[in-house]
Design an enzyme around this catalytic site. Structure first.
Site, mmCIF file in Angstrom:
data_model
loop_
_atom_site.group_PDB
_atom_site.id
_atom_site.type_symbol
_atom_site.label_atom_id
_atom_site.label_comp_id
_atom_site.label_asym_id
_atom_site.label_seq_id
_atom_site.Cartn_x
_atom_site.Cartn_y
_atom_site.Cartn_z
ATOM 1 N N CYS A 181 6.723 -3.322 -6.275
ATOM 2 C CA CYS A 181 5.601 -3.030 -5.788
ATOM 3 C C CYS A 181 5.377 -4.072 -4.526
ATOM 4 O O CYS A 181 5.019 -5.295 -4.784
ATOM 5 C CB CYS A 181 4.367 -3.210 -6.716
ATOM 6 N N ASN A 182 5.131 -3.456 -3.682
ATOM 7 C CA ASN A 182 5.216 -4.287 -2.603
ATOM 8 C C ASN A 182 3.944 -4.846 -2.095
ATOM 9 O O ASN A 182 3.889 -6.064 -1.806
ATOM 10 C CB ASN A 182 5.464 -3.395 -0.908
ATOM 11 N N THR A 183 2.749 -4.178 -2.368
ATOM 12 C CA THR A 183 1.340 -4.875 -2.318
ATOM 13 C C THR A 183 1.107 -6.174 -3.244
ATOM 14 O O THR A 183 0.454 -6.933 -2.802
ATOM 15 C CB THR A 183 0.592 -3.677 -2.590
ATOM 16 N N LYS A 226 1.512 9.217 -6.095
ATOM 17 C CA LYS A 226 0.831 8.485 -7.128
ATOM 18 C C LYS A 226 0.068 9.751 -8.102
ATOM 19 O O LYS A 226 0.014 9.690 -9.159
ATOM 20 C CB LYS A 226 -0.169 7.609 -6.675
ATOM 21 N N CYS A 284 6.463 0.453 0.762
ATOM 22 C CA CYS A 284 5.770 0.661 -0.414
ATOM 23 C C CYS A 284 6.727 1.716 -1.474
ATOM 24 O O CYS A 284 7.412 2.721 -1.082
ATOM 25 C CB CYS A 284 4.574 1.802 0.095
ATOM 26 N N ASP A 322 -5.749 -1.438 -9.314
ATOM 27 C CA ASP A 322 -5.042 -1.145 -7.984
ATOM 28 C C ASP A 322 -5.022 -2.363 -6.933
ATOM 29 O O ASP A 322 -6.033 -3.190 -6.791
ATOM 30 C CB ASP A 322 -5.853 -0.080 -7.471
ATOM 31 N N ARG A 323 -3.949 -2.604 -6.246
ATOM 32 C CA ARG A 323 -3.664 -3.982 -5.814
ATOM 33 C C ARG A 323 -4.386 -3.902 -4.516
ATOM 34 O O ARG A 323 -4.981 -4.701 -3.946
ATOM 35 C CB ARG A 323 -1.971 -4.256 -5.452
ATOM 36 N N THR A 324 -4.272 -2.635 -3.859
ATOM 37 C CA THR A 324 -4.916 -2.495 -2.449
ATOM 38 C C THR A 324 -6.395 -2.630 -2.562
ATOM 39 O O THR A 324 -7.085 -3.346 -1.716
ATOM 40 C CB THR A 324 -4.637 -1.302 -1.772
ATOM 41 N N THR A 362 1.062 0.458 2.186
ATOM 42 C CA THR A 362 -0.314 0.742 1.926
ATOM 43 C C THR A 362 -1.368 -0.106 2.880
ATOM 44 O O THR A 362 -1.011 -1.103 3.719
ATOM 45 C CB THR A 362 -0.739 0.137 0.392
#
Length: 238
Positions: free
Chosen positions: A86-88, A168, A197, A48-50, A128
């Site tokens: 994917c923005n994050t 998700k 996002c 998970d990027r966040t 996010t």
């Protein structure tokens, strides 16, 4: 020259599917051969990027290393450019770009250029926690004279629930959550909003949203068609 788009996806898988559909929709193709030649890597095992951004340290390095390995895989397979829906993950992409020899299409910078060309000055950013807290959009928008606005804490909590608890998790998304976030942006004087996002791009694909919103993933899809030298079905953006 044989142009080939590399899609570094899987973050999440449904967003990658929607992005590819966006590319198809924006290509003026009448035969199979007219479409963008693409290689899609859906790395659904990406951490998970966040969580990685907010956790820092080894968590961040693990995501960077995996993104770099995937980008090198696409480059080695003959891709001539890469899109990352994917923005994050864009938090890591400048570092990845330094290590590969083909361009990564930068979704956030392209969106900033578009809004600046339209004379918009105060976009609300729906994203996010990782994207908001690291200032990814704020930095790129400030560079072109735009003041990006984040939702209030209560509205951001709703945006995160829409992203994680709804899209998700395989649901279409709760329009009431989105409506509350929209009202928050209007109350802050925003003159537009950005779907920052890709899960929100999936939400928008299933629900009618006002023209107030620009979908960053749709911007990326058009730029991908252009980068692969395919004709646009019609010009969505300039």
């Amino acid at each position: 020259m044989q142009y080939r788009l590399g899609v570094l996806g899987g973050m999440g898988p449904q967003a990658t599917n929607t992005f590819y559909q966006f590319v198809i929709d924006r290509t003026d193709a009448r035969t199979d051969q007219d479409h963008v030649n693409a290689l899609i890597l859906s790395d659904s095992g990406m951490p998970d990027r966040t969580g990685a951004i907010l956790g820092g340290g080894e968590a961040r390095e693990a995501v960077f290393a995996r993104l770099l390995a995937d980008a090198r895989l696409l480059e080695g397979a003959g891709c001539t450019c890469i899109a990352v829906p994917c923005n994050t993950s864009h938090f890591f992409l400048d570092r990845v770009q330094e290590q590969i020899g083909i361009p990564i299409l930068h979704m956030i910078r392209e969106t900033a250029r578009l809004l600046a060309s339209q004379g918009l000055k105060r976009p609300g950013i729906l994203a996010t926690d990782g994207t908001i807290q690291t200032g990814l959009y704020q930095k790129e928008f400030s560079a072109v004279g735009i003041q990006a606005v984040a939702p209030s804490p209560a509205a951001q909590k709703l945006a995160m629930s829409l992203i994680y608890d709804d899209v998700k998790a395989g649901r279409d998304g709760d329009p009431q959550k989105f409506a509350a976030v929209h009202e928050d942006l209007l109350a802050q004087g925003c003159d537009c909003g950005v779907l920052a996002c890709t899960e929100l791009s999936v939400f928008a694909d299933k629900h009618h949203l006002p023209h107030f919103y620009t979908d960053a993933m749709a911007v990326l899809a058009q730029r991908a068609v252009e980068a692969c030298h395919r004709p646009l079905r019609h010009i969505f953006i300039k």
